[in-house]
Design a protein around this motif. Structure first.
Motif, short mmCIF file in Angstrom:
data_model
loop_
_atom_site.label_atom_id
_atom_site.label_comp_id
_atom_site.label_asym_id
_atom_site.label_seq_id
_atom_site.Cartn_x
_atom_site.Cartn_y
_atom_site.Cartn_z
N ALA A 153 -15.90 28.96 1.65
CA ALA A 153 -15.30 28.82 0.33
C ALA A 153 -16.40 28.41 -0.63
O ALA A 153 -17.37 27.74 -0.25
CB ALA A 153 -14.18 27.79 0.34
N GLY A 154 -16.24 28.81 -1.86
CA GLY A 154 -17.21 28.44 -2.88
C GLY A 154 -16.54 28.28 -4.22
O GLY A 154 -15.44 28.79 -4.44
N ASP A 155 -17.19 27.53 -5.08
CA ASP A 155 -16.68 27.32 -6.43
C ASP A 155 -17.70 27.94 -7.39
O ASP A 155 -18.76 27.35 -7.62
CB ASP A 155 -16.51 25.83 -6.71
CG ASP A 155 -15.86 25.57 -8.06
OD1 ASP A 155 -16.01 26.44 -8.95
OD2 ASP A 155 -15.23 24.53 -8.22
N PRO A 156 -17.40 29.13 -7.92
CA PRO A 156 -18.36 29.81 -8.77
C PRO A 156 -18.72 29.01 -10.02
O PRO A 156 -19.81 29.18 -10.57
CB PRO A 156 -17.64 31.11 -9.16
CG PRO A 156 -16.47 31.22 -8.27
CD PRO A 156 -16.14 29.86 -7.75
N SER A 157 -17.83 28.11 -10.45
CA SER A 157 -18.10 27.38 -11.69
C SER A 157 -19.24 26.38 -11.54
O SER A 157 -19.91 26.05 -12.50
CB SER A 157 -16.84 26.68 -12.18
OG SER A 157 -16.50 25.63 -11.31
N CYS A 158 -19.46 25.88 -10.30
CA CYS A 158 -20.53 24.89 -10.12
C CYS A 158 -21.54 25.33 -9.07
O CYS A 158 -22.57 24.69 -8.91
CB CYS A 158 -19.94 23.53 -9.71
SG CYS A 158 -19.01 23.61 -8.17
N GLY A 159 -21.24 26.42 -8.34
CA GLY A 159 -22.18 26.91 -7.34
C GLY A 159 -22.08 26.19 -6.01
O GLY A 159 -22.86 26.47 -5.09
N ASP A 160 -21.13 25.26 -5.86
CA ASP A 160 -21.00 24.53 -4.60
C ASP A 160 -20.35 25.43 -3.54
O ASP A 160 -19.56 26.31 -3.87
CB ASP A 160 -20.15 23.27 -4.79
CG ASP A 160 -20.88 22.25 -5.66
OD1 ASP A 160 -22.05 22.52 -6.01
OD2 ASP A 160 -20.29 21.22 -5.97
N ALA A 182 -22.15 21.84 3.95
CA ALA A 182 -21.75 21.98 2.54
C ALA A 182 -22.94 21.79 1.63
O ALA A 182 -23.88 21.05 1.94
CB ALA A 182 -20.67 20.95 2.20
N PHE A 183 -22.90 22.50 0.52
CA PHE A 183 -23.84 22.29 -0.56
C PHE A 183 -22.99 21.94 -1.76
O PHE A 183 -22.20 22.76 -2.23
CB PHE A 183 -24.64 23.58 -0.82
CG PHE A 183 -25.55 23.47 -2.00
CD1 PHE A 183 -26.80 22.88 -1.87
CD2 PHE A 183 -25.16 23.93 -3.25
CE1 PHE A 183 -27.64 22.77 -2.97
CE2 PHE A 183 -26.00 23.82 -4.34
CZ PHE A 183 -27.24 23.24 -4.20
N GLY A 184 -23.07 20.69 -2.20
CA GLY A 184 -22.21 20.35 -3.31
C GLY A 184 -22.30 18.91 -3.74
O GLY A 184 -23.15 18.14 -3.27
N CYS A 185 -21.40 18.54 -4.59
CA CYS A 185 -21.36 17.20 -5.18
C CYS A 185 -20.81 16.19 -4.16
O CYS A 185 -20.36 16.56 -3.07
CB CYS A 185 -20.46 17.22 -6.42
SG CYS A 185 -18.74 17.51 -6.01
N ALA A 186 -20.82 14.92 -4.53
CA ALA A 186 -20.33 13.86 -3.64
C ALA A 186 -18.88 14.12 -3.23
O ALA A 186 -18.50 13.92 -2.08
CB ALA A 186 -20.46 12.51 -4.33
N ALA A 187 -18.06 14.56 -4.18
CA ALA A 187 -16.65 14.81 -3.87
C ALA A 187 -16.50 16.00 -2.92
O ALA A 187 -15.63 15.99 -2.04
CB ALA A 187 -15.86 15.05 -5.15
N ALA A 188 -17.35 17.00 -3.08
CA ALA A 188 -17.29 18.16 -2.17
C ALA A 188 -17.65 17.74 -0.75
O ALA A 188 -17.02 18.17 0.22
CB ALA A 188 -18.22 19.27 -2.66
N ILE A 189 -18.68 16.90 -0.61
CA ILE A 189 -19.08 16.44 0.72
C ILE A 189 -17.97 15.58 1.32
O ILE A 189 -17.58 15.75 2.49
CB ILE A 189 -20.38 15.60 0.64
CG1 ILE A 189 -21.50 16.38 -0.05
CG2 ILE A 189 -20.80 15.11 2.03
CD1 ILE A 189 -21.97 17.62 0.62
#
Ligand code: FES
Length: 130
Positions: free
Chosen positions: A32-39, A59-66
């Motif tokens: 899954a990915g979020d195109p708006s932030c690239g995570d 995961a590659f992403g922000c603290a909340a994504a992790i």
């Protein structure tokens, strides 16, 4: 250092995420990915008797994504595929003590990658068409 609206559990799962790593013998990989932030998130699952017996993520992403990816694995491990399919982004956020409104979208990654992995498991389990 952190968004002050993060719960202690979010910070704890970000600092010490559970079930991190790829899984070479996974039965399915959900993405899954979020195109708006690239995570992005990859979720690996091992299935036995229709139940998730192992699950891990990269995961590659922000603290909340992790943190939400980590919590997704905690909530899904040991669940039947049917039960895991019912896990929502809201369930994941609530299990972390909530997320700031502007970070709720981050919890969608975990739920979406899990659904994607389950879809693949079910597709693989179907007998091939002749
Ligand atoms: Fe992209 Fe959190 S900001 S998933």
């Amino acid at each position: 250092m952190f968004n002050e609206a993060y719960s202690n559990l979010v910070i704890e799962h970000f600092m010490s995420p559970r079930n991190v790593g790829s899984m070479p013998d996974a039965d399915a990989v959900g993405k899954a990915g979020d195109p708006s932030c690239g995570d992005s998130l990859e979720l690996y699952v091992k299935i036995r008797d229709n139940r998730i017996i192992r699950i891990s993520f990269l995961a590659f992403g922000c603290a909340a994504a992790i943190a939400t990816s980590s919590m997704t694995t905690v909530l899904a491990e040991g669940q039947t595929l049917d039960a895991a399919r019912c896990l929502t982004d809201q369930d994941i956020a609530e299990a972390l003590g909530g997320l700031p409104d502007e970070k709720m979208h981050c919890s969608v990654l975990g739920a979406a990658a899990l659904q994607n992995a389950i879809d693949q498991c079910e597709k693989n389990a179907r007998p091939a068409q002749t």
